[in-house]
Structures are given as structure tokens and as C-alpha cells.
Write a protein that holds these residues in place. Structure first.
Motif: not given
Lengths: 330, 336
Positions: A103-106, B71-72, B75-76, B78, B103-104
């Protein structure tokens, strides 16, 4: 920034486990139960609640040099470390971290979210304990001095969060659960039981090193004692105890001095009094400076400094853990 | 803009090279199958796209972002079904999907997601009690949240029964139709054939082939097999069949004639037999399976590689160990 999502998930997870409820029972008993017993059964009507935490802040308990707040801090530190030491490494070992980082977490979101989630898991039961304490005190018609009670609650929450930070920091840097466990309990042992040795050993070591340098004298006794105090302040448990003692101290120079040196021995206290009032006659419990001068404390011998130490224990371990976690291959 | 773009990527773990000088592009909107035996470096490559591990050299980009620096952002956009993951034992399926939504930062109906991946009835159960296949479905559901531009699925069918694998393929197809790019890895080849626009075959950390299934088949030149059932009394002249252009072999097996030939020679084979007076009752053809293609690419000259491909139980994280052995062999060959 999505650390809220991580913290929310982590706390949700904790609610499902029995851990949070177990902690709540423990702290309600430890913090809420003691005043209920003391004031419900033993104390006279109309006693002030600050007597419990205040008197106990510097009063030896069971013949040990431990105060009530000292014991409380020992327990809270232990609980906080147990709660947080697996926070990141366990997810890494089980594979849930892959789900989390898909998930989009750093990585910063992960460390910050874990830190906040676990802080809530430890701090909320502590707060519940204090809440029960207030209710118990009011129910036994005991006065509650909020000007000391509330800061004590805050300080206790802060020391809990400091140890969560330590646990999360170690968990983020460790390569295995075993490594985190060994590291975290080594640190606990050091801070909780071996710190007197460190406080004595460090100045002695420095002294021994300096004496080997040609043309340099060793450390003078007052310097050694001062150094010992500084090292003691650097321990978050001692910092907390000192701050609580300061909270309940008499608002005189002597009271403040005694609270600041609450973790020092009698001889050390005398030496420190002489140091800070060079022309004065040091007498713990009596007049601090016979000539009427205010003591001249160095910066590291002050309430703000000790408070900063406690805050640094909240910020630094988690930050170092993040730096290690940021650069690692998962 | 390519959905995924690797340029000269090398990843070494300690002294083991998992991926070596890998370059490839996955275009927007395509379904790309990333094939290779376990230990070939597929998961390592995916982990670099997701910034779980960092390349030793080279650059990885996805959705127009640097996979490491941003990267974020990658992944946002993806949806990821990772390999070797675990679910949160105490959280329910719905809570997992809600977590993905938080999270998204999207707002949607978690139950619809769970229904789509076929675990709606387990929404309120703790995921710790899920089977491997259900956990796989749950993670796929989390990946689908927010209609991602790119789906990265690492061994998506592992743990799924054939029906589940079919549903998985249908979802991949639907996502591709929606316009998403799908990148998935597999060592189970049958499923790839059905849904991929293009495949890349990875072997020992390097790409050994990259093409459409048809293109690969032509490149390898593997024949189809034609099995013809004939009436019992006539004995076919196999020499005449074998002499035909495009036929490489012809044998009989009782009442069945088995001919190995190119696709375009099938009709000629059957007419030749009928011209001989042989009654053809029925026939069936089987195309060269991707399995054969796969073995042709990964198995040439090294029997151990074919064995590695069959070693389904081996974990992908065992990759470096296997490759270490290969590297050692290579070095000892070069050394003297």
C-alpha cells in the motif's frame, strides 16, 4: 502521509488482542487501586491526594530507594518495551509488512504509525488508571490537587511514550525478533538496574583516562559528583522521577534543590550544595546557601534540561530506528 | 510512457547476483507475463519495482516515477499482490480492505471488493482463519482497491484451486479491459498463455526471451501434435506423410496416427492419409504448450534448470542459493 492509517490499523489490531485489556486492568489496579485503598480505608477524611504521589515521590518504599513514581515508571517502561519491541520486526518476519508496504505508505509512515499506535496502546491504559484514581479519590472525598496531579499524568504518559519509542526504534533496526528481544531487554536492564554503575563508572573512567595524560590532573571531587548527576539525568527513568519530585517539591530553593538531587546520595547532595553555593554552607534540609544567595546552577542542572532529556528519549530512538529501516532491503 | 521500465538493473545480495543487467519495458495497457523457474529473480525484480529492495546498479521506473525516489507515488497508482506475504491474523477481511482504502485514501464499499474476489461470506471473520487461497483472494481485493493503473501480481495463482485460478484470470482480463497494465509473475505456465499479450522469460537473473506467445512459438519452432484416429483395417503409409513439408515425424499407436508437424501442415497430412484410402474417424491437435517453450528457453544445455522449474515447493527467497551454485560453476569454468 498515511501514518494515520498505519496507526489506526495497529491500534485496531491491539484492541482485538487481549493485550490492551490486560494492560488496562493492570494500570487501573496499579494507579487507580492504590489511592482507592489508601484513601478509602486507611487515610483520614479530607486528606489531600497529592500526598499519595507527592510524599511517595521521595519517600523510600519498602526500604528500597524506590519511590511510588519510580516503581510506576519501572513497570510502565517494561510494559511499553514488551508492547513495542516486535512492532516492526514481527511484521517483517511474518510477511505482513509486504502487505503493508504494498500500500502507498512510506517507510516513515510505517515507523511513525507504529510509534503512535503502540503509544496509544500503552498510554490509554495508563490514563485509564489515573482516571480511576481520580474517581476513587473523589468518592472518598479526598482533595485532588489538579495543579500537580495533571502534570504527573502528563509526565507518566511521556515516560511511557519514551519507552515505546525505544522499543519501536530497536524493532525497526533489528534483523530478527530474537535480536530485537535481546537488545530491548538488555537496554531495559541497563536503564532500570545498572544505571548507578554507569553513573559511577563513567566519571571514574574519565578520571582514570585523564590521569594518564601527562600534565593533566584528574577530576576534582565536585566535578565527579556533578558528572554523576548529569549521567543520572540522562536516564529517562531517573529524569521522570526527578521531574515528578520537582512537581511536588516545596517552592523554596531548598525544596527545589532536594527534588533535583532526589536520586543523589546524602554525601553527594552536600557536595552539590557546596558546589553551587561556593561560599555557602551546604546543609541538606536546612538553609541551602547561608549567605542568602540563590544557588548558581549550570544549565544541565535545571528542570528544563531534565524535561528535554525526557523529550529526547521520545524523539531520538524512533528517529534512529527510522534511519536504519529506511535504508534496509526487506 | 512505459508502465514499467528497467534499464541495466543488477541486484547483488552479499556476493550473490539475483538479477543481472536486466532491461525491459512493459507498455501501458498490456498484460505482461513474467516467467521463469523459481529462483530466477522474478520476485527480486518485483521487489525492486516496489522499493522493497534497492538495485545495486541501473534504474527502475514505474508509472513515470523513479521507483526508489518516488516509491509512494508508484505504489499509489499500483495494486500489488505480493509474494510470501501474510495477513493480519486478528483483523477481519473487511477491516483489511478498509485499511487498504484508508491507505490509498479512497472511499468505496469494502463489501463490493470482497464480493468481487469471492470471499464476501468471510468478510467478518478474522483473516487468521483464512485458507491460503482466501488470503490470496483478500490480498488481490486489497490490490484492486482504487482502480490502480498498474497491477503487479507475484505468483497470483499460488494457493488457488483451478476454479480460483480461473476467477483470477477473469479478474486480470477485466482489469486489462478497464485499461490497467497488468504485470504478473508465474512459474505455472498454462495460465499465462491464456491472458498475456506478451511474456518475458527470466533465467538466472537475465531475460532470455521477450515476445508474444505466438512470436515465441515461432521463434522456438516447436511443432504441434496431430493425433488422428483411423478405422482399423487400413494401414497408413507413414513414409508419404513424413515426406510432407513441415512434418517432422509420424508414428502409429494402435489405431491412432501421431504426427508432429507445423500448424500449416495439418490439413495436408489429413488429405494425404485420406488419399491413401484411410478412413479418418476424428482427429485432435495439441499446440506446443508453453511448458515446452519454457523448457526450450530455460532448459537448454542445463538439465538442472528444468529441474528447478519443476521444483514448485522451493521458495523464491531460495533464489540466491541456487544461483550461487550456478555462479560458482560459471566462475570455475572461466577461471582456468
Amino acid at each position: 502521509m498515511t501514518w494515520q492509517a498505519v496507526a489506526h490499523k495497529d491500534f485496531q489490531d491491539a484492541i482485538r488482542s487481549r493485550w490492551l485489556w490486560g494492560l488496562s486492568v493492570l494500570f487501573v489496579g496499579l494507579i487507580g487501586g492504590v489511592p482507592a485503598l489508601l484513601y478509602g480505608y486507611y487515610a483520614p477524611e479530607g486528606a489531600s491526594a497529592s500526598n499519595l504521589f507527592g510524599a511517595a515521590a521521595s519517600m523510600p518504599l519498602l526500604g528500597l530507594s524506590l519511590s511510588y513514581s519510580g516503581v510506576l515508571a519501572f513497570v510502565i517502561a517494561f510494559i511499553a518495551l514488551v508492547t513495542s519491541h516486535g512492532s516492526i520486526i514481527d511484521e517483517r518476519e511474518s510477511g505482513t509488512l509486504k502487505l503493508l508496504l504494498s500500500l502507498p505508505h512510506s517507510r516513515l509512515d510505517v515507523v511513525a504509525g507504529k510509534f503512535l499506535g503502540r503509544s496509544a496502546v500503552v498510554a490509554l491504559p495508563v490514563l485509564a488508571g489515573f482516571l480511576v484514581a481520580v474517581v476513587a479519590l473523589l468518592a472518598t472525598s479526598t482533595d485532588v490537587d489538579l495543579s500537580t496531579f495533571l502534570p504527573q499524568v502528563l509526565l507518566t504518559a511521556l515516560v511511557a511514550v519514551a519507552f515505546v519509542s525505544l522499543g519501536v526504534g530497536v524493532s525497526a533496526s533489528a534483523r530478527s525478533n530474537r535480536e530485537a528481544t535481546v537488545g530491548i531487554f538488555g537496554l531495559y536492564f541497563l536503564l532500570a538496574f545498572l544505571w548507578s554503575l554507569v553513573a559511577r563508572g563513567f566519571p571514574a573512567l574519565l578520571d582514570a583516562v585523564l590521569r594518564r595524560v601527562p600534565g593533566v590532573d584528574g577530576l576534582a571531587n565536585p566535578t565527579v559528583v556533578e558528572l554523576r548527576m548529569v549521567v543520572k539525568f540522562l536516564n529517562p527513568l531517573r529524569a521522570y522521577e526527578t521531574l515528578v519530585a520537582l512537581l511536588y517539591a516545596e517552592s523554596t530553593e531548598v525544596g527545589r534543590f532536594l527534588a533535583l538531587t532526589t536520586k543523589a546520595g546524602r554525601v553527594e547532595q552536600r557536595t552539590l550544595a557546596q558546589t553551587f553555593c561556593p561560599e555557602g554552607l551546604a546543609q541538606s534540609g536546612g538553609a541551602l546557601c547561608a549567605n542568602g544567595l540563590s544557588p548558581a546552577y549550570p544549565f544541565y542542572f535545571s528542570e528544563p534540561f531534565v524535561f528535554l532529556v525526557l523529550l529526547a528519549w521520545i524523539a531520538v530512538p524512533a528517529a534512529l530506528g527510522y534511519l536504519a529501516f529506511r535504508d534496509v532491503d526487506l | 510512457m512505459a508502465a514499467i521500465e528497467l534499464d541495466g538493473v543488477t541486484k547483488r545480495f552479499d556476493d550473490v547476483t539475483a538479477v543481472h543487467d536486466l532491461s525491459f519495458r512493459v507498455e501501458e495497457g498490456e498484460v505482461f507475463g513474467f516467467l521463469g523457474p523459481n529462483g530466477a529473480g522474478k520476485s527480486t525484480t518485483i521487489n525492486m519495482i516496489l522499493d522493497f529492495v534497492r538495485p545495486t546498479a541501473g534504474s527502475v521506473r514505474a508509472l513515470g516515477h523513479d521507483a526508489q525516489e518516488a516509491s509512494v507515488a508508484v505504489r499509489r497508482g499500483t495494486g500489488v499482490l505480493p509474494e510470501g506475504f501474510d495477513v493480519y491474523d486478528r483483523l477481519t477481511g473487511r477491516e483489511h480492505v478498509e485499511f487498504a482504502m484508508r491507505s490509498k485514501e479512497v472511499d468505496a464499499d469494502p463489501d463490493a471488493v470482497l464480493a468481487r474476489v469471492g470471499i464476501a461470506d468471510a468478510a467478518d471473520r478474522a483473516a487468521g482463519g483464512y485458507s491460503k487461497g482466501m488470503a490470496q483472494r483478500l490480498a488481490l481485493g486489497m490490490a484492486l482497491v482504487g482502480e490502480p493503473d498498474l497491477l503487479i501480481l507475484d505468483e497470483p495463482s499460488s494457493g488457488l484451486d483451478p476454479a480460483g485460478a480461473k476467477e483470477m484470470r477473469e479478474i486480470v482480463r477485466a482489469e486489462a479491459d478497464r485499461g490497467a497494465t497488468v504485470f504478473f509473475s508465474s512459474h505455472v505456465l498454462g495460465q499465462v498463455e491464456a491472458i498475456c499479450d506478451r511474456v518475458g522469460i527470466l533465467r538466472e537473473g537475465s531475460l532470455v526471451a521477450q515476445d508474444s506467445i505466438r512470436g515465441l512459438r515461432e521463434a522456438v519452432g516447436t511443432d504441434s501434435t496431430l493425433r488422428i484416429r483411423v478405422a482399423g483395417d487400413a494401414i497408413p503409409e507413414l513414409d508419404a506423410v513424413e515426406a510432407l513439408d513441415g512434418v517432422s515425424s509420424a508414428t502409429t499407436d494402435g489405431e491412432t496416427v501421431v504426427v508432429s508437424c507445423r500448424d500449416d501442415a495439418k490439413t495436408t497430412v489429413i488429405t494425404t492419409l485420406e488419399d491413401q484410402g484411410v478412413t479418418v474417424r476424428d482427429f485432435e491437435t495439441s499446440e506446443a504448450s508453453l511448458e515446452d517453450l519454457f523448457l526450450a528457453y530455460t532448459g537448454d544445455g542445463a538439465g538442472s534448470d528444468a529441474a528447478a522449474g519443476d521444483d514448485v515447493a522451493a521458495d523464491a527467497t531460495d533464489a540466491p542459493a541456487g544461483e550461487a551454485a550456478d555462479d560458482d560453476t560459471a566462475e570455475s569454468e572461466v577461471g582456468p
